[in-house]
Write an enzyme that holds these catalytic residues in place. Structure first.
Site, PDB file in Angstrom:
ATOM      1  N   LYS A   1       8.918  27.149  35.225  1.00 33.94           N
ATOM      2  CA  LYS A   1       9.242  28.572  35.340  1.00 33.94           C
ATOM      3  C   LYS A   1      10.692  28.862  34.977  1.00 33.94           C
ATOM      4  CE  LYS A   1       5.629  29.217  38.754  1.00 33.94           C
ATOM      5  NZ  LYS A   1       5.068  27.871  38.469  1.00 33.94           N
TER       6      LYS A   1
ATOM      7  N   LYS B   1      16.316  28.694  39.070  1.00 35.84           N
ATOM      8  CA  LYS B   1      16.159  27.279  38.728  1.00 35.84           C
ATOM      9  C   LYS B   1      16.825  26.968  37.387  1.00 35.84           C
ATOM     10  CE  LYS B   1      14.228  24.494  40.724  1.00 35.84           C
ATOM     11  NZ  LYS B   1      14.766  23.548  41.731  1.00 35.84           N
TER      12      LYS B   1
ATOM     13  N   ASN C   1       2.826  23.243  38.048  1.00 36.91           N
ATOM     14  CA  ASN C   1       2.232  23.261  39.379  1.00 36.91           C
ATOM     15  C   ASN C   1       1.669  21.889  39.728  1.00 36.91           C
ATOM     16  OD1 ASN C   1       2.141  26.372  39.924  1.00 36.91           O
ATOM     17  ND2 ASN C   1       1.396  26.091  37.843  1.00 36.91           N
TER      18      ASN C   1
ATOM     19  N   VAL D   1      -2.120  27.569  44.474  1.00 36.45           N
ATOM     20  CA  VAL D   1      -3.314  28.404  44.427  1.00 36.45           C
ATOM     21  C   VAL D   1      -4.540  27.685  44.994  1.00 36.45           C
ATOM     22  CG1 VAL D   1      -3.974  27.696  42.099  1.00 36.45           C
ATOM     23  CG2 VAL D   1      -4.619  29.948  42.920  1.00 36.45           C
TER      24      VAL D   1
END
Length: 629
Positions: A410, A422, A447, A455
């Site tokens: 990200k 970040k 992820n 999620v």
């Protein structure tokens, strides 16, 4: 289960009787079942000598250590060796004992060993067949019908073991190997290829399938698991081949297919010698040690025997759990559990001065995108950027040899505050790489399966509650990797850097989140009519597609196939000093100002505007989205 004790003496007596019977039968065959009187003396002496010689040989070859009900190929090989030696020695001894070589027909010496081998092998096979039928034969008609996917060694073993089970009844196998088509395995036929699963399941009314491919590549197993989900059958899977070979589990100990089987990848192989060289007998520090990645890093590091593992964590309960786990699983590793905030300069300096770590893995960060977008934007900046600067500055000051920043995909062309902070952390490490002797490395990945706030646990909770399952957009995709894989590659990257590099992990293929939700619903045993999917609209700061590299970056390969190096844009002189003036402000900074200032410090940051979700239940087959700005 064997109902009566096994008696080797009875088996031995059976074989000795077989020696005599086969000697007699060889004579009968030779003389058309009418032995002439003149051959009877030689027959009598010969049978006595043969009983003694072959009886001793059979005993000497260890034929009576195995259990008849488990008689198999090794037992037959031992029988063959014993009979072959007997076929050579018996004529020599008999000829000497009878004195006249022609008194015993030569055909008898040839026929008797063959008949004996048939007797011994056949008696064992018949006993095993009878015993298994007595113990398990009634079970073959019981149990739930199941189809086995695969026809290799694991499938053969599985079919054999399930034939003794009252829970399952194997009705056939499917395998993509053409050579397997039409074959039978323990009475179960290979009915076709795996693409036929849906048709076969419907024709035979099968609700379960067992994936018996433990040695196949993960991509193959994942495709087969997906085929089960699409066919509407409940998928089970045999254990990993390593667990089977080490004896930890049996092939028949099947488990349910989980989401990790659909998303996981082949095991990572790292250069353990390189990693051990910079971790063994060293003081290693991990910040954010109680988090998903931080705690796994601690476990992986412990395997390389550091002299001291310093676990730095702000969450007291997470730190407590780490100490309990290491006391139970790594009692030989010396661990120091330290509570503290990476932004606290006094605490950080005190820890580094006292323990003098050789390597720091900086995993402490706020990572939840929507949560950090508005009311918590300034805290994300302070924790992710200022906290990284504080740790990195102290690392330089106290001569830490290596500093590894755990970053995220990200940070590439960020559209949200978390990603931009970040990227700021990456730039801070790049800027400090020319100060002092500390070697900085940055590792980006996407992820991870099962991490806090991801999620997958959210979907699992929603499915357990009966739905609905919420997905932000029908086209949204994400990269996934397992927590152990991510941690191993972080350790590997730490051994490879020369200073200032950004390592990018191979994240494989992106996964469509809506399809993941559908697969998880089916895996749970529900239909898409029972648990619906709700598309809620993209959340604040959320992208449809994650990127791994920024547009202006170039990558080059490393000697590890899953690691590449990105050369990011250089940081201007004086940039860090100006940034620190902003980061050190002692006032509350609003989200709008945070976004405005982040655009100044991170040129590639393009903030998306917050969106207010408008919940809309849609048909799973024809999703429609609705959100308003």
């Amino acid at each position: 289960m064997i109902s009566k004790p096994y008696h080797p003496l009875l088996v031995y007596l059976s074989d000795v009787i077989g020696v005599g019977l086969t000697w007699w039968l060889a004579y009968l065959i030779r003389f058309n079942f009418a032995i002439p009187e003149e051959f009877l003396p030689a027959f009598g002496v010969g049978i006595g000598v043969t009983l003694v010689v072959q009886g001793l040989l059979l005993r000497a070859f260890g034929l009576y250590r195995g259990v008849w009900v488990f008689a198999s190929l090794p037992d037959l090989l031992r029988i063959a060796r014993a009979v072959a030696v007997a076929a050579v020695l018996t004529p020599l001894v008999v000829v000497v004992a009878v004195r006249y070589s022609l008194a015993v027909p030569r055909l008898v010496f040839l026929l008797q060993p063959l008949l004996l081998a048939m007797y011994m092998g056949g008696s064992r096979a018949l006993y095993r067949t009878w015993k298994e039928f007595r113990l398990y034969g009634g079970l073959r008609a019981l149990g739930k019908p199941v189809i086995v996917l695969g026809a290799g060694d694991a499938a053969v073993t599985l079919v054999r073991e399930l034939s003794r089970s009252a829970e399952w009844r194997v009705v056939g196998l499917l395998d993509d190997n053409r050579a397997s088509q039409g074959r039978e395995i323990y009475g179960c036929k290979v009915l076709g290829v795996i693409a036929d699963l849906e048709r076969v399941a419907e024709e035979l009314r099968i609700g379960h399938a067992i994936i018996a491919m433990p040695s196949e590549r993960h991509e193959v197993r994942r495709a087969v698991a997906s085929a089960c989900v699409r066919a509407g059958v409940k998928a089970l899977i045999v254990p990993a081949i390593a667990d089977v070979m080490t004896g930890r589990v049996s092939v028949s100990e099947v488990r349910q297919v989980n989401v990790e089987d659909l998303l996981g990848r082949d095991p990572v192989h790292i250069n353990t010698a390189d990693v051990r060289e910079y971790l063994r007998d060293k003081v290693v520090m991990v910040t954010g040690a109680g988090g998903s990645i931080g705690s796994e890093l601690c476990r992986q590091i412990a395997c390389f025997e550091p002299s001291l593992l310093v676990c730095f964590e702000m969450n007291e309960f997470a730190l407590y759990r780490m100490t309990e786990e290491f006391a139970a699983n790594f009692p030989s590793i010396q661990v120091v559990a330290l509570a503290g905030d990476v932004k606290d300069a006094v605490r950080v300096d005190d820890v580094l001065c006292r323990y003098r770590p050789h390597v720091i893995f900086h995993a402490a960060a706020y990572k939840h995108v929507p949560l950090m977008e508005d009311d918590n934007a300034w805290q994300a900046v302070r924790n992710n950027a200022l906290g990284t600067w504080q740790m990195a500055r102290s690392a330089v000051a106290y001569g830490v040899a290596r500093f590894v920043l755990v970053s995220t995909d990200k940070a590439v062309n960020p559209t949200n505050v978390m990603g931009a902070t970040k990227r700021l952390a990456e730039q801070i490490c790049q800027s400090l790489s020319s100060h002092g002797k500390t070697q900085f490395e940055i590792v980006r990945f996407g992820n991870v399966l099962g991490s806090a706030g991801s999620v997958i646990p959210k979907f699992q909770e929603q499915i357990a509650a009966g739905g609905p399952v919420t997905v932000t957009h029908p086209d949204i995709t994400r990269y996934f990797m397992s927590i152990p894989e991510a941690a191993q590659l972080v350790l590997q990257a730490g051994s490879m850097g020369l200073g200032g590099e950004i390592f990018v992990l191979d994240m494989g293929e992106p996964v469509k989140i809506a399809e993941l939700a559908r697969d998880m619903i089916r895996l749970s045993g529900h239909s898409e009519e029972e648990i619906r999917i709700v598309f809620t609209g993209l959340r604040a700061g959320e992208k449809l597609y994650e990127e791994v590299l920024a547009d202006a970056e170039q990558t080059r390969a490393t000697h590890h196939p899953k690691l590449r190096i990105a050369r990011a844009q250089a940081v201007d002189e004086g940039w860090l000093d100006a940034l620190l003036q902003w980061l050190r402000q002692r006032r509350a900074v609003g989200a709008a100002e945070v976004r405005r200032e982040l655009r100044r410090w991170v040129p590639e940051y393009a903030p998306s505007y917050p969106v207010t979700p408008q919940l809309q239940v849609v048909d799973n087959q024809e999703p429609r989205t609705g959100h308003r700005a």
